[in-house]
Design a protein around this motif. Structure first.
Motif, PDB file in Angstrom:
ATOM      1  N   ALA A  66       0.891  -1.451  -0.103  1.00 58.85           N
ATOM      2  CA  ALA A  66       0.085  -0.089   0.118  1.00 58.85           C
ATOM      3  C   ALA A  66       0.907   1.347   0.022  1.00 58.85           C
ATOM      4  O   ALA A  66       0.472   2.063  -0.611  1.00 58.85           O
ATOM      5  CB  ALA A  66      -0.998  -0.100   1.168  1.00 58.85           C
ATOM      6  N   PRO A  67       1.870   1.400   0.704  1.00 59.56           N
ATOM      7  CA  PRO A  67       2.777   2.622   0.777  1.00 59.56           C
ATOM      8  C   PRO A  67       3.352   2.979  -0.458  1.00 59.56           C
ATOM      9  O   PRO A  67       3.507   4.135  -1.095  1.00 59.56           O
ATOM     10  CB  PRO A  67       3.893   2.415   1.857  1.00 59.56           C
ATOM     11  N   ILE A  68       3.745   1.733  -1.303  1.00 62.26           N
ATOM     12  CA  ILE A  68       4.237   2.075  -2.665  1.00 62.26           C
ATOM     13  C   ILE A  68       3.211   2.554  -3.444  1.00 62.26           C
ATOM     14  O   ILE A  68       3.280   3.253  -4.572  1.00 62.26           O
ATOM     15  CB  ILE A  68       4.821   0.863  -3.109  1.00 62.26           C
ATOM     16  N   ILE A  69       2.244   1.810  -3.616  1.00 63.46           N
ATOM     17  CA  ILE A  69       0.991   2.013  -4.444  1.00 63.46           C
ATOM     18  C   ILE A  69       0.348   3.610  -4.530  1.00 63.46           C
ATOM     19  O   ILE A  69       0.234   4.411  -5.253  1.00 63.46           O
ATOM     20  CB  ILE A  69      -0.037   1.105  -4.440  1.00 63.46           C
ATOM     21  N   ILE A  70       0.466   4.085  -2.999  1.00 56.78           N
ATOM     22  CA  ILE A  70      -0.141   5.347  -2.768  1.00 56.78           C
ATOM     23  C   ILE A  70       0.934   6.403  -3.145  1.00 56.78           C
ATOM     24  O   ILE A  70       0.396   7.332  -3.518  1.00 56.78           O
ATOM     25  CB  ILE A  70      -0.361   5.470  -1.227  1.00 56.78           C
ATOM     26  N   SER A  71       2.046   5.947  -3.061  1.00 57.55           N
ATOM     27  CA  SER A  71       2.997   6.898  -3.385  1.00 57.55           C
ATOM     28  C   SER A  71       3.373   6.988  -5.087  1.00 57.55           C
ATOM     29  O   SER A  71       3.350   8.346  -5.579  1.00 57.55           O
ATOM     30  CB  SER A  71       4.545   6.729  -3.004  1.00 57.55           C
ATOM     31  N   GLU A  72       3.066   5.959  -5.637  1.00 51.27           N
ATOM     32  CA  GLU A  72       3.491   5.971  -6.987  1.00 51.27           C
ATOM     33  C   GLU A  72       2.228   6.473  -7.705  1.00 51.27           C
ATOM     34  O   GLU A  72       2.255   7.156  -8.858  1.00 51.27           O
ATOM     35  CB  GLU A  72       3.593   4.604  -7.679  1.00 51.27           C
ATOM     36  N   LEU A  73       0.892   6.388  -7.213  1.00 48.38           N
ATOM     37  CA  LEU A  73      -0.313   6.937  -7.918  1.00 48.38           C
ATOM     38  C   LEU A  73      -0.708   8.392  -7.173  1.00 48.38           C
ATOM     39  O   LEU A  73      -1.676   8.814  -7.694  1.00 48.38           O
ATOM     40  CB  LEU A  73      -1.503   5.755  -7.866  1.00 48.38           C
TER      41      LEU A  73
END
Length: 467
Positions: free
Chosen positions: A58-65
């Protein structure tokens, strides 16, 4: 004044199945029941694996999007919200058509849509694909729960349910740290969704090859003398029968108990909580998924065994006692494990393991409680209502609340109230089952005896009627 409540320690009454001598014959053991359950339950792991990719990364998806923390709450909640409608639909469709066929084709659909989630370029696309995936994910939980009761009898349902969810959690926890390492790979979350889709197709193939449906009510001692056709005739699902569910006091209480299930937040927001509150890197925080899964495995295995033992020794209250202790213990441990900065991820891992232990006890006790008070033909509908509707509703409420409250008051306060204090309230609420559960078990035993007596009388009438 007469009463239907059995003295503490007395055996659960079953219908005599020997022609009236009063000796209960156990149903024949379903051949290869462990393998059949493993095959039938494997779609649950495929569904959980898809969700774990979202929550772990989730932290990576939230950051990338470029998303806010509330986006995770919306994504995790939408699938549960959709299951509120489609869980009961799939339970009905499986009964009207073929339980195995529904499991196979919905698992294929989940696999293809999971892979498609890896192609999302923005939040709107991810949300749309996730929503369609949820339509088919909703099928496995109520169907597998019903099948478990048809493969394993009353004496071993705690162990069967516990082992099922324990193995699922173990596989998921072993993969959790590996999934976390995808955070260090460019487009790693997309790779995770693609890989999960491939696994889902393999799971669908395994269900098609390895599972043979035993039929509804196959393990009920009172129905032992009936043919499969007679059991299926009695098991026809009608709206009138479904309406009877909410009039079973213990089942109604179990619906309320699921609404108080604040522990569901740990699996969705746990990694994000450790990253945002205590500053761990995503790959480091993901380490807690392994001890959580191992704790969950221990809880399901030993919890199922303890539940079966206590149910034999204290049939009026043993299962209720296990359920209540698990809720209290989770609440206390969640407060200790989330409200203090322990510094080392290793210490947090210990608390996550203990929370996994307490949470793992639940499948091995709440499913058997429902199976013990709900007639065989209504169990699919009962699990759809309890797990796909009420548990999903709780999941939606708490995850949406956590997502938005995290931006307002911080995740630490959210974790104090939902996995902590609310679970203590849950433990107090379970006290109500001590009064209703033994009465409902006795009532179901009487109902099954009526079914058996009526079917055998009809057989005798046919045998002696005019030719």
């Amino acid at each position: 004044m007469s009463t239907n409540i059995r003295p503490e320690g007395a055996p659960v009454p079953h219908a005599p199945a020997d022609g009236g001598t009063g000796t209960v014959r156990d149903p024949e053991r379903i051949p290869h029941r462990g393998r059949k359950l493993f095959a039938a339950a494997s779609p649950l792991w495929a569904d959980n694996n898809e969700g774990s990719i979202l929550t772990t990364l989730a932290p990576i998806i939230i950051s990338e999007l470029g998303l806010a923390a509330s986006a995770l709450g919306l994504l995790t909640s939408v699938s549960k919200f959709i299951s509120i409608f489609f869980g009961p639909f799939w339970a009905w469709a499986a009964r009207k058509t073929n339980r195995k066929g529904v499991l196979v084709w919905t698992t294929v659909a989940v696999a293809l849509l999971t892979a498609a989630a890896g192609l999302a370029q923005n939040f709107a696309q991810l949300l749309i694909v996730w929503s369609f995936t949820a339509v088919f994910i909703a099928s496995s939980l109520p169907i597998v729960s019903e099948i478990t009761a048809d493969l394993f009898d009353e004496k071993s349902r705690g162990k069967a349910n516990g082992n099922t969810y324990g193995i699922l959690a173990l596989v998921g926890s072993l993969l959790g740290p590996l999934i976390g390492q995808l955070a260090n790979v460019p487009n790693g979350w997309r790779i995770g969704f693609f890989a999960s889709g491939v696994v889902g197709l393999l799971v669908a193939t395994w269900v098609a090859i390895g599972f043979k449906d035993p039929g509804v009510g196959a393990t009920e001692p009172a129905l032992r003398d009936l043919t499969a056709a007679e059991r299926n005739a009695h098991a026809r699902l009608t709206w009138k029968k479904v309406g009877q569910l909410i009039r079973i006091p213990s089942f109604a209480l179990m619906l309320g108990q699921r609404l108080l299930s604040g522990h569901l937040l740990i699996s969705t927001f746990g990694i994000l909580f450790l990253v945002n509150t205590y500053g761990f890197r995503t790959a480091t925080a993901a380490v807690v998924t392994l001890p959580f899964g191992l704790g969950y495995l221990a809880g399901t295995f030993f919890g199922g065994l303890i539940t079966d033992v206590l149910n034999r020794r204290r049939p009026n209250s043993g299962r209720v006692m296990v359920l209540q202790v698990a809720q209290f213990a989770f609440g206390f441990i969640a407060i200790l494990g989330t409200q203090f900065s322990w510094g080392s991820i290793g210490i947090f891992a210990v608390f996550w393991a203990l929370m996994g232990l307490c949470q793992g006890i639940n499948p091995g006790v709440n499913r058997p409680i429902v199976m013990a008070v709900v007639p065989p033909e209504l169990r699919g509908a009962a699990f759809a209502l309890m797990l796909s509707v009420f548990e999903a509703l709780a999941f939606v409420i708490y995850n949406l609340a956590a997502g938005f409250l995290a931006d307002a008051i911080g995740l630490q306060n959210v974790f104090l109230w939902i996995p902590g204090i609310l679970m203590l309230v849950n433990g107090v609420y379970v006290t109500l089952l001590y009064r209703t559960y033994p009465r409902d078990v006795a009532k179901l035993a009487a109902q099954l005896e009526e079914v058996r007596t009526g079917s055998l009388a009809a057989q005798a009438g046919d045998a002696h009627g005019p030719s």
